[in-house]
Write an enzyme that holds these catalytic residues in place. Structure first.
Site, PDB file in Angstrom:
ATOM      1  N   ASP A   1      -8.191   7.911   0.041  1.00  0.00           N
ATOM      2  CA  ASP A   1      -8.736   6.930   0.789  1.00  0.00           C
ATOM      3  C   ASP A   1      -8.763   7.056   2.214  1.00  0.00           C
ATOM      4  O   ASP A   1      -9.591   6.343   3.076  1.00  0.00           O
ATOM      5  CB  ASP A   1      -8.197   5.561   0.374  1.00  0.00           C
ATOM      6  CG  ASP A   1      -8.533   4.965  -0.774  1.00  0.00           C
ATOM      7  OD1 ASP A   1      -9.728   5.221  -1.301  1.00  0.00           O
ATOM      8  OD2 ASP A   1      -8.162   3.857  -1.257  1.00  0.00           O
TER       9      ASP A   1
ATOM     10  N   SER B   1      -7.758   0.430   3.012  1.00  0.00           N
ATOM     11  CA  SER B   1      -8.060   0.076   1.909  1.00  0.00           C
ATOM     12  C   SER B   1      -9.401  -1.083   2.092  1.00  0.00           C
ATOM     13  O   SER B   1      -9.265  -1.618   2.919  1.00  0.00           O
ATOM     14  CB  SER B   1      -7.099  -0.892   0.929  1.00  0.00           C
ATOM     15  OG  SER B   1      -7.482  -1.602  -0.088  1.00  0.00           O
ATOM     16  N   SER B   2     -10.108  -1.457   0.611  1.00  0.00           N
ATOM     17  CA  SER B   2     -11.044  -2.551   0.795  1.00  0.00           C
ATOM     18  C   SER B   2     -10.561  -3.787  -0.092  1.00  0.00           C
ATOM     19  O   SER B   2     -11.222  -4.569  -0.413  1.00  0.00           O
ATOM     20  CB  SER B   2     -12.485  -2.041   0.202  1.00  0.00           C
ATOM     21  OG  SER B   2     -12.954  -0.927   1.174  1.00  0.00           O
TER      22      SER B   2
ATOM     23  N   ARG C   1       1.079  -1.122   0.074  1.00  0.00           N
ATOM     24  CA  ARG C   1      -0.031   0.023  -0.142  1.00  0.00           C
ATOM     25  C   ARG C   1       0.896   1.288  -0.013  1.00  0.00           C
ATOM     26  O   ARG C   1       1.905   1.341   0.608  1.00  0.00           O
ATOM     27  CB  ARG C   1      -0.865   0.002   1.399  1.00  0.00           C
ATOM     28  CG  ARG C   1      -1.920   1.022   1.455  1.00  0.00           C
ATOM     29  CD  ARG C   1      -3.037   0.993   0.243  1.00  0.00           C
ATOM     30  NE  ARG C   1      -3.937   1.776   0.786  1.00  0.00           N
ATOM     31  CZ  ARG C   1      -4.984   2.093  -0.010  1.00  0.00           C
ATOM     32  NH1 ARG C   1      -4.953   1.857  -1.393  1.00  0.00           N
ATOM     33  NH2 ARG C   1      -6.180   2.672   0.443  1.00  0.00           N
TER      34      ARG C   1
ATOM     35  N   GLY D   1     -12.987  -2.093  -7.637  1.00  0.00           N
ATOM     36  CA  GLY D   1     -14.277  -1.711  -7.142  1.00  0.00           C
ATOM     37  C   GLY D   1     -14.236  -0.840  -5.847  1.00  0.00           C
ATOM     38  O   GLY D   1     -15.304  -0.671  -5.414  1.00  0.00           O
ATOM     39  N   GLY D   2     -13.254  -0.298  -5.422  1.00  0.00           N
ATOM     40  CA  GLY D   2     -13.149   0.350  -3.912  1.00  0.00           C
ATOM     41  C   GLY D   2     -14.079  -0.287  -2.996  1.00  0.00           C
ATOM     42  O   GLY D   2     -13.560  -1.400  -2.878  1.00  0.00           O
TER      43      GLY D   2
ATOM     44  N   THR E   1      -9.525   0.038  -9.919  1.00  0.00           N
ATOM     45  CA  THR E   1      -8.658  -0.877  -9.328  1.00  0.00           C
ATOM     46  C   THR E   1      -8.410  -1.935 -10.494  1.00  0.00           C
ATOM     47  O   THR E   1      -9.251  -1.908 -11.559  1.00  0.00           O
ATOM     48  CB  THR E   1      -8.816  -1.522  -8.136  1.00  0.00           C
ATOM     49  OG1 THR E   1      -8.884  -0.448  -7.181  1.00  0.00           O
ATOM     50  CG2 THR E   1      -7.614  -2.293  -7.556  1.00  0.00           C
TER      51      THR E   1
ATOM     52  N   GLU F   1      -4.135   7.866  -3.830  1.00  0.00           N
ATOM     53  CA  GLU F   1      -4.460   7.158  -3.112  1.00  0.00           C
ATOM     54  C   GLU F   1      -4.624   7.531  -1.546  1.00  0.00           C
ATOM     55  O   GLU F   1      -5.431   7.230  -0.764  1.00  0.00           O
ATOM     56  CB  GLU F   1      -3.405   5.790  -2.756  1.00  0.00           C
ATOM     57  CG  GLU F   1      -3.935   4.543  -2.628  1.00  0.00           C
ATOM     58  CD  GLU F   1      -4.866   3.822  -3.658  1.00  0.00           C
ATOM     59  OE1 GLU F   1      -5.846   3.863  -3.279  1.00  0.00           O
ATOM     60  OE2 GLU F   1      -4.346   3.751  -4.807  1.00  0.00           O
TER      61      GLU F   1
END
Length: 612
Positions: free
Chosen positions: A466, A490-491, A126, A511-512, A424, A463
């Site tokens: 987020d 993050s998801s 990340r 897809g977030g 993504t 990023e």
């Protein structure tokens, strides 16, 4: 995909194939050799299969959203590379053909199953905030700046983690050098790929801001115009960047001139003269780049229907949220439920999991994340009793406390789910030795920050948006506020499922925040509802994220099921497309099945080494 585009990538793949030497099974996890063979350009084109959402065969499998990228991974597998080598090759090719979703300027999460030890391991690649970042990163005069302004700015750019992830994965588990596995992508960038409808539409959606950055417009608006469907789009700057990484290693970014170029771009965004857009500078420094490290975190784990489900731990909320929702659903015999009952319980389990992730999940280096509690059956049972078959819960739902579970506890303070961008890309790979990779990588929004590093050919991420700009509810602790060197939550949910230590299925999605629900629903469709993997991926989706309304794709929105669920209190809104999953499945006879989307994002590309 056009024949021209397929021929381009297969020529590149053929060049790679000539440079690789077969590796015996005993050496499949050997460390890569430094360097790589000199760049030789593409060989003669070869015939190629059409883009297809499902493929079955032996020797290994690759599934991604793009045929060029899948072909790059298959080329590595055909000449003895392992799943890790193929995953990096596929990811690098996606950086060319899916540059608005992922690339050198972004980050991601890598989940790896090692067939020899029968263990699952993960890498957290990340992006990180600058060391100067505080909780007020996105505040001006005490108020959050407009979200779109934050996206298209240097403020939103975190230290890229993707190159370090590639390097770490190859050093730990690969059998090829970075230079070798970058070669197909390098050739693809140099010689071009064929623009399709999805790429043109995504470019059009970003046209206004791309025009404000000359380096971005030069690549993605050739001749000052939107790229035509069927035209070839080349990116020689990115080809040179891949060549530099191949020769010098990722130190070129984290300690060299490439990194200096990134820092200069973030601190002084190169906006065209006369642009009226306010583009705020960021404070990323070369010290931030030098300090970056990929984290080797323990995977999340839960059991479901006798299977072991492994996912990505914090800083991603994907593994904990998927595990919690599965644990909630495990008390229901979903295979015997009606479609209405199943969707209702799935929606409610998702709602509850998102309520809990919002309160508890952040960067574990800065927050005390109760991962074991969130993934425990005891906590899930204390939350599952909130679900009633004849009534819907309302959002925002208050979180539970996984440290001290109380049955049907509703006494906490609720906070709504903050926004997370929805673009993504995900790839899934397996090799002939049984190793598996599920890898999701991103630059956050479609087009990231919109800022290409001049002369380097790749977009920088956004990023850091987020992070929560401010607490969603001041009365509730928010574990996802910015901080120095912190990773935004993050998801991303790359997931590998085992039975008795051997792979059953692996999958993931872009897809977030909808990634979590996409992976969850696909798993339930496949494991409980008995759908073949490709149909489980294609099935219409619903996504509830502790929001006032559950999002439905058109097939569900226009279905009688919507009215039946509304009658018990569910509230819906339409979303034209949710997620874009890929996966691989180990069949009982030892062959691999690769599966991708049939329609979403123009359809995906599933390939195997030897089709049968």
């Amino acid at each position: 995909m056009s024949n021209a585009r397929r021929l381009t990538v297969l020529g590149a793949a053929a060049a790679l194939a000539g440079s690789l030497v077969a590796v015996p099974a005993a050496a499949q996890s050997a460390p890569p050799q430094p360097g790589g063979a000199p760049h030789s350009g593409p060989a003669a084109p070869a015939a190629a299969p059409a883009k297809t959402p499902v493929a079955i065969g032996s020797g290994g499998a690759v599934s991604s959203v793009d045929a060029d990228a899948s072909a790059a991974g298959i080329a590595v597998l055909k000449k003895g590379g392992n799943a890790v080598d193929a995953a990096v090759a596929t990811a690098a090719a996606l950086g060319v053909t899916e540059p608005y979703s992922a690339g050198v300027g972004g980050g991601g999460y890598f989940v790896y199953y090692d067939a020899r030890s029968r263990t699952v391991r993960t890498l957290d690649g990340r992006e990180t905030a600058p060391r100067s970042a505080g909780k007020d990163l996105f505040l001006e005069n005490g108020k959050p700046i407009p979200f779109d302004d934050a996206v298209t700015s240097g403020l939103s750019v975190g230290t890229p983690g993707t190159p370090a992830t590639w390097d770490t994965a190859l050093r730990k588990w690969g059998s090829r050098s970075l230079g070798q596995v970058l070669r197909p992508a390098q050739d693809l960038a140099e010689h071009g790929f064929t623009v399709d409808e999805t790429f043109r539409r995504q470019t059009a959606d970003n046209e206004a801001r791309f025009r404000d950055f000359p380096a971005t417009a030069a690549i993605f608006l050739p001749g000052g115009k939107l790229p035509a469907v069927g035209s070839q789009l080349k990116n020689p700057d990115l080809a040179r960047t891949y060549g530099e990484l191949a020769r010098k290693g990722v130190g070129a970014l984290y300690r060299g001139k490439l990194g200096q170029d990134i820092v200069r771009t973030v601190q002084r965004p190169p906006v065209r003269p006369g642009a009226t857009r306010q583009v705020r500078p960021g404070d990323l420094t070369v010290k931030d780049l030098r300090a970056y490290r990929v984290r080797g975190e323990a995977p999340t784990h839960t059991t479901y229907r006798g299977l072991d489900v492994y996912g990505m731990g914090p800083s991603s909320s994907g593994g904990t949220s998927v595990a919690e929702a599965l644990n909630i659903l495990s008390k229901s015999d979903i295979s015997r439920l009606s479609e209405k009952q199943y969707l209702h319980r799935y929606i409610e389990a998702s709602r509850i999991a998102f309520a809990d992730r919002g309160r508890w999940v952040g960067d574990p280096a800065y927050e005390k994340v109760p991962t074991k509690g969130l993934t425990s059956q005891r906590f899930a049972d204390s939350r599952a009793c909130l679900i009633k078959d004849d009534a819907a819960l309302t959002s925002p739902l208050a979180p539970g406390d996984p440290r001290h579970p109380k049955r049907c506890d509703t006494g906490g303070q609720a906070a709504p789910t903050t926004y997370e961008g929805e673009n993504t890309t995900h790839l899934t790979v397996a090799d002939k030795w049984g190793n598996v990779v599920a890898y999701t990588l991103t630059i956050e929004q479609t087009g990231g920050s919109g800022i290409v590093v001049p002369g380097r050919g790749f977009l920088l991420n956004n990023e850091l948006t987020d992070f929560s700009f401010a607490p969603a509810n001041p009365a509730v602790h928010d574990p996802n506020l910015p901080g120095p060197g912190k990773r935004p939550r993050s998801s991303i949910s790359p997931t590998i499922v085992l039975r008795d230590g051997r792979p059953v299925v692996a999958l993931g999605s872009p897809g977030g925040a909808t990634i979590i629900t996409t992976v969850l629903q696909t798993l339930v469709n496949h494991l409980d509802r008995g759908m073949p993997l490709v149909d489980a991926i294609a099935a219409p989706r619903a996504s509830q994220r502790n929001a006032a309304a559950t999002e439905l794709e058109p097939a569900l929105w226009n279905s009688p099921l919507r009215g039946q669920l509304e009658a018990i209190g569910q509230v819906f809104k339409e979303n034209p497309e949710i997620g874009a999953a890929t996966g691989v499945q180990r069949l009982p006879d030892g062959r691999w099945l690769a599966a991708a989307e049939k329609v979403r994002r123009g359809g995906g590309s599933a390939m195997v080494v030897h089709r049968s």
